[in-house]
Design an enzyme around this catalytic site. Sequence first.
Site, PDB file in Angstrom:
ATOM      1  N   HIS A 139       1.003  -1.333  -0.025  1.00 45.04           N
ATOM      2  CA  HIS A 139      -0.141   0.130  -0.090  1.00 45.04           C
ATOM      3  C   HIS A 139       0.906   1.243  -0.030  1.00 45.04           C
ATOM      4  CE1 HIS A 139      -3.711   2.442   1.270  1.00 45.04           C
ATOM      5  NE2 HIS A 139      -2.567   3.187   1.701  1.00 45.04           N
ATOM      6  N   GLU A 140       1.680   1.365   0.892  1.00 40.81           N
ATOM      7  CA  GLU A 140       2.600   2.575   0.999  1.00 40.81           C
ATOM      8  C   GLU A 140       3.532   2.593  -0.192  1.00 40.81           C
ATOM      9  OE1 GLU A 140       2.175   4.528   3.211  1.00 40.81           O
ATOM     10  OE2 GLU A 140       0.680   3.187   4.401  1.00 40.81           O
TER      11      GLU A 140
ATOM     12  N   GLU B  91      -4.595   7.871  -2.984  1.00 37.87           N
ATOM     13  CA  GLU B  91      -4.968   6.611  -2.350  1.00 37.87           C
ATOM     14  C   GLU B  91      -5.549   5.574  -3.445  1.00 37.87           C
ATOM     15  OE1 GLU B  91      -4.456   6.198   0.657  1.00 37.87           O
ATOM     16  OE2 GLU B  91      -5.584   4.459   1.218  1.00 37.87           O
TER      17      GLU B  91
HETATM   18 ZN    ZN Z   1      -2.675   5.259   2.098  1.00 36.20          ZN
END
Ligand code: ZN
Length: 502
Positions: free
Chosen positions: A265-266, A295
Amino acid sequence: MGEKLEQLKMHLTRPIDLLNAVSILNWDQEVYMPPEGVNARTEQLSTLNAMAHEIYTSEKTAKLLEAAEAEVADMAYDSDEASLVRVVRRTFDQQTKLPTDLIIRESRATSQGFAAWRQARAEKNYAIFQPHLREILDINLEKADCFGYERHPYDALLDQFEPDVKTAQIEQLFDDLKTGLVPLVQAIAAADPVNDNFLKDRDYDLDRQWDLTVLALRDIGYDFNRGRQDKAPHPFTVNFSTKDVRVTTRLSRNRPHTGLLSSIHEGGHALYEQGIPEKFERTDLAGGATLGLHESQSRMWENQVALSEPFWRHYYPIWRAFFPDQLADVNFEQWYRAINRVKPHFIRVEADEVTYSMHIFARFELEKDLMTGKLMVEDVPEAWNAKYQAYLGITPPDDALGCLQDIHWSHGTIGYFPTYTLGNLISAQLYAQAKQDIPGLEEGFARGEFAPLLDWLHNRVHRHGRKFTAPELLERELGQKMCARPLLDYMREKYTAIYHLA
Ligand code: ZN
């Protein structure tokens, strides 16, 4: 580039450098700083923030900006020059609406609020954080008044994170999403449950997990010569230039896939920042455009890629080699279904992708009510728990698993949460297009090949830096408005297969 614009750019490198130094101090505070460093750090951060603010909002900036605006007046909207001036104007207007003393108060309140939140969460005691939240909410209400708004004070705060998107539009998108999600969640609840005991009950060595996160980050294209990974209790990504983009992760001895997903995710955020063209360095165009777009990148790598069947066709044999005892009796099908198990959870960051947005609906509604005074700060735990009961059918046993779980309010950010779900929506819209454009995309994942997706994202999203808002970029690149349909289609197809739904 014209002379006036060049002068403006040079002038603004100073606040930009100062803010990057602020980011390093923040990174250190969350990753390495000893607890008693907090008071001195608070002062350092408020000094640097105030200096950056003073330069950015100075009379000199105003004059240079006006001159640059005249110079680029005839240039195309999407040119680098006109875009830079437009983005500086937006930031300048936003910043000049805030008096310096408010910025200083905010910096102090949030630095102390962060320390109080951490203690409150450790002690499961909301009362420790409550006065800080009151102060942070008041500062945010003041900010909303300074920024101004037409319909809802929430619009003013949201605009800092997601320009061009209004509260009413989010309400509509969330309603569409809810309408589609509820029957899916019900069908999954009625289906045979997925067994994930082998994740929860077994012990997975942390060093091996760490090595697997590094391997996957390299494979998806994260450049360790321009970044590094550290551990943090609340994982985040931060960058000080396009050549220094750092990720953090959180590992746990069981549920080992969650550490990987956190890194990926990061990593998705970091690929965006590492993909920003060098020509934008030290200008306001360097960086991801909006939080929703940011995001969308992290979510796509986490969900559409790292939780997909083809991804694990490649990685599951590697994982089994790393954890031969723990996974000896677990076949591919069992693994893939277990890591995609749908089950209401108290903690947002541990939620599956189907129930994730329920966490956001709850926070969005609570924040709106706090801002309008419909909800009092002292009643937050009770209201929080009621929302969880309504949306997820569960009640947190304590506030650490409830309203104290997120770092955001302690950082002073209200109006940020909806951007997570916007990110989910946008990720599905972009991914549907990428799948159409790239033949054999997912077959490639099964061979550990991710460069075609990264190239596509670079072309469609990363190379623009901060030139466009999310609605502008979607219109340009996809000819679409933000909508819930692609995300719902993607989830229905995936989970119908996993849960053998009719
Ligand atoms: Zn995030």
